[in-house]
Design an enzyme around this catalytic site. Structure first.
Site, PDB file in Angstrom:
ATOM      1  N   ASP A 110       0.888  -1.167   0.000  1.00 39.16           N
ATOM      2  CA  ASP A 110       0.000   0.000   0.000  1.00 39.16           C
ATOM      3  C   ASP A 110       0.924   1.214   0.000  1.00 39.16           C
ATOM      4  OD1 ASP A 110      -2.326   1.597   0.171  1.00 39.16           O
ATOM      5  OD2 ASP A 110      -2.136   1.738   2.349  1.00 39.16           O
ATOM      6  N   SER A 111       0.306   2.385  -0.158  1.00 39.74           N
ATOM      7  CA  SER A 111       1.083   3.610  -0.091  1.00 39.74           C
ATOM      8  C   SER A 111       1.525   3.925   1.335  1.00 39.74           C
ATOM      9  CB  SER A 111       0.245   4.771  -0.627  1.00 39.74           C
ATOM     10  OG  SER A 111      -0.988   4.816   0.067  1.00 39.74           O
TER      11      SER A 111
ATOM     12  N   GLY B 266      -3.738   8.455  -3.867  1.00 37.00           N
ATOM     13  CA  GLY B 266      -5.118   8.766  -4.247  1.00 37.00           C
ATOM     14  C   GLY B 266      -5.326  10.075  -4.979  1.00 37.00           C
TER      15      GLY B 266
ATOM     16  N   CYS C 109      -4.227  -1.755  -1.756  1.00 36.29           N
ATOM     17  CA  CYS C 109      -4.475  -0.334  -2.009  1.00 36.29           C
ATOM     18  C   CYS C 109      -5.545  -0.263  -3.089  1.00 36.29           C
ATOM     19  CB  CYS C 109      -3.190   0.332  -2.476  1.00 36.29           C
ATOM     20  SG  CYS C 109      -3.432   2.027  -3.046  1.00 36.29           S
TER      21      CYS C 109
ATOM     22  N   GLU D 259      -3.813   8.559   8.591  1.00 43.46           N
ATOM     23  CA  GLU D 259      -2.364   8.537   8.831  1.00 43.46           C
ATOM     24  C   GLU D 259      -2.044   9.226  10.163  1.00 43.46           C
ATOM     25  OE1 GLU D 259       0.475   7.414   6.981  1.00 43.46           O
ATOM     26  OE2 GLU D 259      -0.853   6.290   5.655  1.00 43.46           O
TER      27      GLU D 259
ATOM     28  N   CYS E  98     -11.150   2.267   0.361  1.00 41.00           N
ATOM     29  CA  CYS E  98      -9.774   2.702   0.604  1.00 41.00           C
ATOM     30  C   CYS E  98      -9.336   1.974   1.858  1.00 41.00           C
ATOM     31  CB  CYS E  98      -9.703   4.211   0.819  1.00 41.00           C
ATOM     32  SG  CYS E  98      -8.060   4.771   1.346  1.00 41.00           S
TER      33      CYS E  98
ATOM     34  N   HIS F 158      -7.286   2.672   4.015  1.00 37.63           N
ATOM     35  CA  HIS F 158      -7.098   3.527   5.191  1.00 37.63           C
ATOM     36  C   HIS F 158      -8.394   3.702   5.987  1.00 37.63           C
ATOM     37  CE1 HIS F 158      -3.258   4.738   3.409  1.00 37.63           C
ATOM     38  NE2 HIS F 158      -2.993   5.461   4.483  1.00 37.63           N
TER      39      HIS F 158
HETATM   40  N1  DGL Z   1      -4.831   3.090   1.036  1.00 36.84           N
HETATM   41  C1  DGL Z   1      -4.915   3.527  -0.323  1.00 36.84           C
HETATM   42  C2  DGL Z   1      -6.190   3.030  -0.977  1.00 36.84           C
HETATM   43  O1  DGL Z   1      -6.717   2.017  -0.548  1.00 36.84           O
HETATM   44  C3  DGL Z   1      -4.847   4.978  -0.638  1.00 36.84           C
HETATM   45  C4  DGL Z   1      -4.163   5.940   0.176  1.00 36.84           C
HETATM   46  C5  DGL Z   1      -3.478   6.966  -0.694  1.00 36.84           C
HETATM   47  O2  DGL Z   1      -4.123   7.912  -1.172  1.00 36.84           O
HETATM   48  O3  DGL Z   1      -2.287   6.773  -0.889  1.00 36.84           O
HETATM   49  O4  DGL Z   1      -6.650   3.615  -1.915  1.00 36.84           O
END
Ligand code: DGL
Length: 269
Positions: free
Chosen positions: A15-16, A48, A78, A156, A188, A190
């Site tokens: 993931d990012s 994103g 991600c 985050e 997402c 996150h």
């Molecule tokens: N966790 C990532 C997702 O599921 C995105 C977070 C980001 O924007 O880097 O899209």
């Protein structure tokens, strides 16, 4: 960190940032006899807000890096990368690749909801990957989507249960609630970290669905033959930019420290 000679190949996940740890947690719980290597591309976070071609380039580089770690299969934890880059990652990888969009769609359809909301990053919503997959599987559903760009920095920051997040969520989710949404897929990885605030805002009548356990189930069902059964749930974390903060969030999500955490260069072109 290279695995010891004779060690079983780990499952690779990327993931990012911290979001994919919600998927890692579900995988570790479901597959305690596997080992895992998690790449957080923290130097390039967020994905994103980036264009499709940039996300594809980042995702392919991250995937190639993990393939070099001799993984058994790759989980793209991600949604933005799964939406824009799954095919490119599959083409670049000699191992099976599991994304998060399809499992997320299956999980939200399993609720039986007729009015489905999709929330995600700007990239994920703009790609329409969820909307297309929902339409393909059940054309009779009502589907509305909303991009929630401030959710990733809030996650985050660790503000999953916070009045600021409540306010932001009420703003983003208000139109879905007015429409009468019955289930919202957290598009997402996150967003599961924000569930305490999100639940307060949507109330008990709306189901919040995340793809983490559906991803773990898909790995077991579709790639059972690649599972080694010889691991011990070991988690190695690699980051492209370091921070003590990541270690703290990882500890909170996994309930323990990763066995190893190191900085890596995935050599982005
Ligand atoms: N966790 C990532 C997702 O599921 C995105 C977070 C980001 O924007 O880097 O899209």
């Amino acid at each position: 960190m290279r695995p010891a000679a004779g060690a079983p190949p780990p499952i690779g996940i990327f993931d990012s940032g911290v979001g994919g740890l919600t998927v890692l947690r579900a995988l570790v719980e479901a597959l305690p006899a596997e080992d895992f290597v998690y790449l957080g591309d923290t130097a390039r976070l967020p994905y994103g807000t980036k264009s499709a071609s940039t996300v594809r380039r980042y995702a392919v580089n991250a995937a190639r890096h993990l393939v070099g770690r001799e993984i058994s299969l790759l989980v793209v934890a991600c949604n933005t990368a799964s939406s824009y880059a799954l095919e490119a990652v599959r083409e670049a990888c000699p191992v099976p690749v599991v994304g998060v969009v399809e499992p997320g769609v299956r999980a939200v359809l399993a609720t039986g909801a007729r009015r489905v909301g999709v929330i995600g990053t700007e990239g994920t919503i703009r790609s329409e990957a969820y909307q297309r997959e929902l339409e393909r599987r059940n054309g009779g559903l009502g589907v509305r989507a909303a991009a929630c760009p401030l959710f990733v920095p809030l996650a985050e920051e660790g503000w999953g249960d916070h009045p600021v997040t409540d306010t932001v969520a009420a703003h983003y989710l208000g139109p879905l609630l007015e429409w009468g949404v019955e289930a919202i897929v957290l598009g997402c990885t996150h967003y599961p970290l924000l569930v305490p605030s999100l639940e307060r805002v949507v109330g008990p009548g709306v189901r919040l669905v995340d793809s983490a356990s559906a991803v773990a189930a898909a790995v077991q069902a579709d790639h059972g033959a690649l599972l080694t059964g010889r691991g011990c749930g070991q988690v190695v974390v690699e980051l492209t930019d370091g921070s003590e903060h990541f270690r703290n969030v990882a500890r909170a999500i996994l309930g323990r420290d990763p066995e190893h955490l190191e900085l890596v260069d995935v050599n982005h072109g």
